[in-house]
Write an enzyme that holds these catalytic residues in place. Structure first.
Site, PDB file in Angstrom:
ATOM      1  N   ASN A 222      51.901  42.679  29.993  1.00 38.99           N
ATOM      2  CA  ASN A 222      52.776  43.573  30.811  1.00 38.99           C
ATOM      3  C   ASN A 222      54.083  43.692  31.392  1.00 38.99           C
ATOM      4  O   ASN A 222      54.482  42.021  30.909  1.00 38.99           O
ATOM      5  CB  ASN A 222      51.950  43.347  32.511  1.00 38.99           C
ATOM      6  CG  ASN A 222      52.303  42.431  32.910  1.00 38.99           C
ATOM      7  OD1 ASN A 222      52.235  41.073  32.541  1.00 38.99           O
ATOM      8  ND2 ASN A 222      52.616  42.384  34.773  1.00 38.99           N
ATOM      9  N   VAL A 223      54.808  44.536  30.732  1.00 37.43           N
ATOM     10  CA  VAL A 223      56.724  44.082  30.629  1.00 37.43           C
ATOM     11  C   VAL A 223      57.323  45.076  31.711  1.00 37.43           C
ATOM     12  O   VAL A 223      57.042  46.422  31.418  1.00 37.43           O
ATOM     13  CB  VAL A 223      56.849  44.892  29.338  1.00 37.43           C
ATOM     14  CG1 VAL A 223      58.058  44.324  28.644  1.00 37.43           C
ATOM     15  CG2 VAL A 223      56.098  44.228  28.319  1.00 37.43           C
ATOM     16  N   GLU A 224      57.476  44.405  32.379  1.00 35.24           N
ATOM     17  CA  GLU A 224      58.464  45.846  33.779  1.00 35.24           C
ATOM     18  C   GLU A 224      59.509  45.709  33.698  1.00 35.24           C
ATOM     19  O   GLU A 224      60.198  45.919  32.954  1.00 35.24           O
ATOM     20  CB  GLU A 224      58.114  44.493  35.172  1.00 35.24           C
ATOM     21  CG  GLU A 224      56.321  44.249  35.372  1.00 35.24           C
ATOM     22  CD  GLU A 224      56.225  43.636  36.879  1.00 35.24           C
ATOM     23  OE1 GLU A 224      57.168  42.914  37.186  1.00 35.24           O
ATOM     24  OE2 GLU A 224      55.048  43.632  37.113  1.00 35.24           O
TER      25      GLU A 224
ATOM     26  N   GLU B 292      47.205  46.137  28.736  1.00 38.90           N
ATOM     27  CA  GLU B 292      46.147  46.603  28.594  1.00 38.90           C
ATOM     28  C   GLU B 292      46.941  47.761  27.330  1.00 38.90           C
ATOM     29  O   GLU B 292      46.492  47.959  26.161  1.00 38.90           O
ATOM     30  CB  GLU B 292      45.227  47.758  28.748  1.00 38.90           C
ATOM     31  CG  GLU B 292      44.127  46.558  29.980  1.00 38.90           C
ATOM     32  CD  GLU B 292      45.121  47.142  31.039  1.00 38.90           C
ATOM     33  OE1 GLU B 292      46.260  46.417  31.715  1.00 38.90           O
ATOM     34  OE2 GLU B 292      44.343  46.554  31.670  1.00 38.90           O
TER      35      GLU B 292
ATOM     36  N   CYS C  47      51.861  48.142  31.466  1.00 36.33           N
ATOM     37  CA  CYS C  47      50.756  47.288  31.398  1.00 36.33           C
ATOM     38  C   CYS C  47      50.185  46.510  30.511  1.00 36.33           C
ATOM     39  O   CYS C  47      50.312  47.057  29.222  1.00 36.33           O
ATOM     40  CB  CYS C  47      49.232  48.234  31.614  1.00 36.33           C
ATOM     41  SG  CYS C  47      49.230  48.884  33.391  1.00 36.33           S
TER      42      CYS C  47
ATOM     43  N   CYS D 265      44.754  52.881  32.510  1.00 36.75           N
ATOM     44  CA  CYS D 265      44.898  52.308  31.317  1.00 36.75           C
ATOM     45  C   CYS D 265      43.348  52.942  31.008  1.00 36.75           C
ATOM     46  O   CYS D 265      42.786  52.984  29.924  1.00 36.75           O
ATOM     47  CB  CYS D 265      45.496  51.185  31.306  1.00 36.75           C
ATOM     48  SG  CYS D 265      47.187  50.115  31.650  1.00 36.75           S
TER      49      CYS D 265
ATOM     50  N   CYS E 138      43.963  49.624  35.295  1.00 29.64           N
ATOM     51  CA  CYS E 138      44.633  50.286  36.060  1.00 29.64           C
ATOM     52  C   CYS E 138      43.848  51.541  35.668  1.00 29.64           C
ATOM     53  O   CYS E 138      42.898  51.862  34.417  1.00 29.64           O
ATOM     54  CB  CYS E 138      45.679  50.478  36.631  1.00 29.64           C
ATOM     55  SG  CYS E 138      46.733  51.379  35.215  1.00 29.64           S
TER      56      CYS E 138
HETATM   57  N1  THU Z   1      49.368  45.802  35.669  1.00 29.95           N
HETATM   58  C1  THU Z   1      48.720  45.460  34.198  1.00 29.95           C
HETATM   59  O1  THU Z   1      48.915  44.808  33.108  1.00 29.95           O
HETATM   60  N2  THU Z   1      47.662  45.661  33.831  1.00 29.95           N
HETATM   61  C2  THU Z   1      46.791  46.850  34.781  1.00 29.95           C
HETATM   62  O2  THU Z   1      45.459  46.860  34.187  1.00 29.95           O
HETATM   63  C3  THU Z   1      47.169  46.515  36.121  1.00 29.95           C
HETATM   64  C4  THU Z   1      49.163  46.416  36.694  1.00 29.95           C
HETATM   65  C5  THU Z   1      50.455  44.814  36.201  1.00 29.95           C
HETATM   66  C6  THU Z   1      51.446  46.103  35.781  1.00 29.95           C
HETATM   67  C7  THU Z   1      53.013  45.110  36.835  1.00 29.95           C
HETATM   68  O3  THU Z   1      53.547  44.605  35.828  1.00 29.95           O
HETATM   69  C8  THU Z   1      52.182  44.129  37.606  1.00 29.95           C
HETATM   70  O4  THU Z   1      50.674  44.377  36.900  1.00 29.95           O
HETATM   71  C9  THU Z   1      51.764  44.720  39.175  1.00 29.95           C
HETATM   72  O5  THU Z   1      51.074  45.979  39.050  1.00 29.95           O
END
Ligand code: THU
Length: 127
Positions: free
Chosen positions: A42-44, A55, A53, A88, A85
């Protein structure tokens, strides 16, 4: 590659996650039908909605390398078992309804579902 090894691949990239806002790190590993493995994290972003996300990050790597036939995706997180999520799930479904989703809190406690189990009555445009 077996499910356990794929999950460990997902765990191996967890530290690469960029998650300064949530502190929730996610790693994913995609196995293609021809046996290649692609990872993602994940890259915020400061603009939270721009976050991607793990995935989708891993699937983008596979597609960008010309591999569209996906067998499975394993997901590991810093916070225990994590299921994909909703966005995804739709993104995974695009590439096949039998893709296996491997989750778990550790490699010895895995759960496996197909994407169609996790996203019943999914939307798909007729081509
Ligand atoms: N996140 C994912 O990378 N995959 C998911 O299926 C659920 C959420 C990440 C997004 C965000 O950076 C962090 O988790 C919190 O929501």
């Amino acid at each position: 590659m077996d499910d356990r090894s794929l999950f460990m691949k997902a765990q191996s990239v967890l530290d690469n996650a960029y998650a300064p806002y949530s502190n929730f790190k996610v790693g994913a590993a995609v196995l293609t039908k021809s046996g290649e493995v692609y990872t993602g994290v994940n890259v915020e972003n400061s603009s939270y909605g721009a976050t991607i996300c793990a995935e989708r990050s891993a699937i983008l790597a596979a597609i960008s390398d010309g591999k569209k036939e996906l067998d499975a995706i394993a997901i590991a997180s810093s916070g225990g078992e994590a299921y994909p999520c909703g966005i995804c799930r739709q993104f995974i479904y695009e590439f096949g309804d039998d893709i296996r989703i491997i989750t778990g809190k550790d490699p010895d406690n895995l759960n496996v579902h197909t994407i169609k189990e996790l996203l019943p009555n999914a939307f798909r445009l007729k081509k």
